[in-house]
Motif scaffolding. Sequence first.
Motif, PDB file in Angstrom:
ATOM      1  N   LYS A   1       0.816  -1.223   0.000  1.00  0.00           N
ATOM      2  CA  LYS A   1       0.000   0.000   0.000  1.00  0.00           C
ATOM      3  C   LYS A   1       0.843   1.265   0.000  1.00  0.00           C
ATOM      4  CE  LYS A   1      -4.301  -1.757   1.736  1.00  0.00           C
ATOM      5  NZ  LYS A   1      -5.564  -1.374   2.296  1.00  0.00           N
ATOM      6  N   TRP A   2       1.979   1.254   0.719  1.00  0.00           N
ATOM      7  CA  TRP A   2       2.801   2.470   0.746  1.00  0.00           C
ATOM      8  C   TRP A   2       3.309   2.805  -0.654  1.00  0.00           C
ATOM      9  CZ3 TRP A   2       7.729   2.366  -1.019  1.00  0.00           C
ATOM     10  CH2 TRP A   2       8.400   1.141  -1.039  1.00  0.00           C
ATOM     11  N   MET A   3       3.589   1.766  -1.450  1.00  0.00           N
ATOM     12  CA  MET A   3       4.067   2.003  -2.812  1.00  0.00           C
ATOM     13  C   MET A   3       2.927   2.540  -3.698  1.00  0.00           C
ATOM     14  SD  MET A   3       6.030  -0.615  -5.389  1.00  0.00           S
ATOM     15  CE  MET A   3       7.359  -0.910  -4.242  1.00  0.00           C
ATOM     16  N   LEU A   4       1.726   2.001  -3.513  1.00  0.00           N
ATOM     17  CA  LEU A   4       0.573   2.508  -4.273  1.00  0.00           C
ATOM     18  C   LEU A   4       0.292   3.965  -3.919  1.00  0.00           C
ATOM     19  CD1 LEU A   4      -1.825  -0.579  -4.115  1.00  0.00           C
ATOM     20  CD2 LEU A   4      -0.457   0.194  -6.069  1.00  0.00           C
ATOM     21  N   ARG A   5       0.424   4.319  -2.634  1.00  0.00           N
ATOM     22  CA  ARG A   5       0.227   5.721  -2.233  1.00  0.00           C
ATOM     23  C   ARG A   5       1.266   6.630  -2.901  1.00  0.00           C
ATOM     24  NH1 ARG A   5      -0.512   3.232   2.897  1.00  0.00           N
ATOM     25  NH2 ARG A   5      -2.728   3.190   3.416  1.00  0.00           N
ATOM     26  N   ARG A   6       2.495   6.144  -2.980  1.00  0.00           N
ATOM     27  CA  ARG A   6       3.559   6.928  -3.619  1.00  0.00           C
ATOM     28  C   ARG A   6       3.257   7.105  -5.107  1.00  0.00           C
ATOM     29  NH1 ARG A   6       9.566   5.308  -2.304  1.00  0.00           N
ATOM     30  NH2 ARG A   6       8.935   6.255  -0.351  1.00  0.00           N
ATOM     31  N   ILE A   7       2.797   6.039  -5.759  1.00  0.00           N
ATOM     32  CA  ILE A   7       2.427   6.133  -7.178  1.00  0.00           C
ATOM     33  C   ILE A   7       1.295   7.140  -7.356  1.00  0.00           C
ATOM     34  CG2 ILE A   7       1.406   4.866  -9.127  1.00  0.00           C
ATOM     35  CD1 ILE A   7       2.920   2.360  -8.041  1.00  0.00           C
ATOM     36  N   ALA A   8       0.284   7.085  -6.468  1.00  0.00           N
ATOM     37  CA  ALA A   8      -0.870   7.986  -6.568  1.00  0.00           C
ATOM     38  C   ALA A   8      -0.469   9.455  -6.465  1.00  0.00           C
ATOM     39  CB  ALA A   8      -1.890   7.639  -5.490  1.00  0.00           C
TER      40      ALA A   8
END
Length: 197
Positions: free
Chosen positions: A32-39
Amino acid sequence: MRSLRRRTGDAVGLLFVFAFAVVRPSRFWPPKWMLRRIAASTEVRTEREAAAEGLLARVREIEAGVPWLRPLDVVIRDECMDVRGHHISLFGAGPPKKSMTCRMSAFIVFSPDRDPEDAVAEIRRTFPPPDGLSPGGISESLHWDTDERKVAAEVAHDALWARLTRRHGEKSLGQLRQENGALCVWALHGETYFTVV
């Protein structure tokens, strides 16, 4: 005794393989932390700005097409959601599954000087929302306050990334309702503007 241990070991191994097939690592990767960074990345921001421009162009068309419609607010809801829990596959067959989708919606909030149902009926007669998707890929609908249900435009609580912006300040729909009476909302839902597989 040894065969009982072997059978127990085999059973545990089979359970592990089955669990791995049902709850595949793709449900947890990327984290999830990586998805937040992508977002929050520049690439997504560029797509986000294009999606916002498309929605706001349609908002301007609506405002010009219904001159008596005086928006109390135009709310833009932008959110990126983790969609991995929406599918479970036993053997990983089929097309690649999505990890995250980002989409944006706009809500034109107004309070007519007449019964909300009559106002919506007039809009549908004089400047109807398109059936299906508009040319920009936007789905549109009209909603109004009733005794049973009040209109809303909140961001999902479980969003990975979310932003709610208002054209006319920070008044909530509850405050606008208190000041102006029953509310109507012209909702515009854009297509997904960014996807992570």
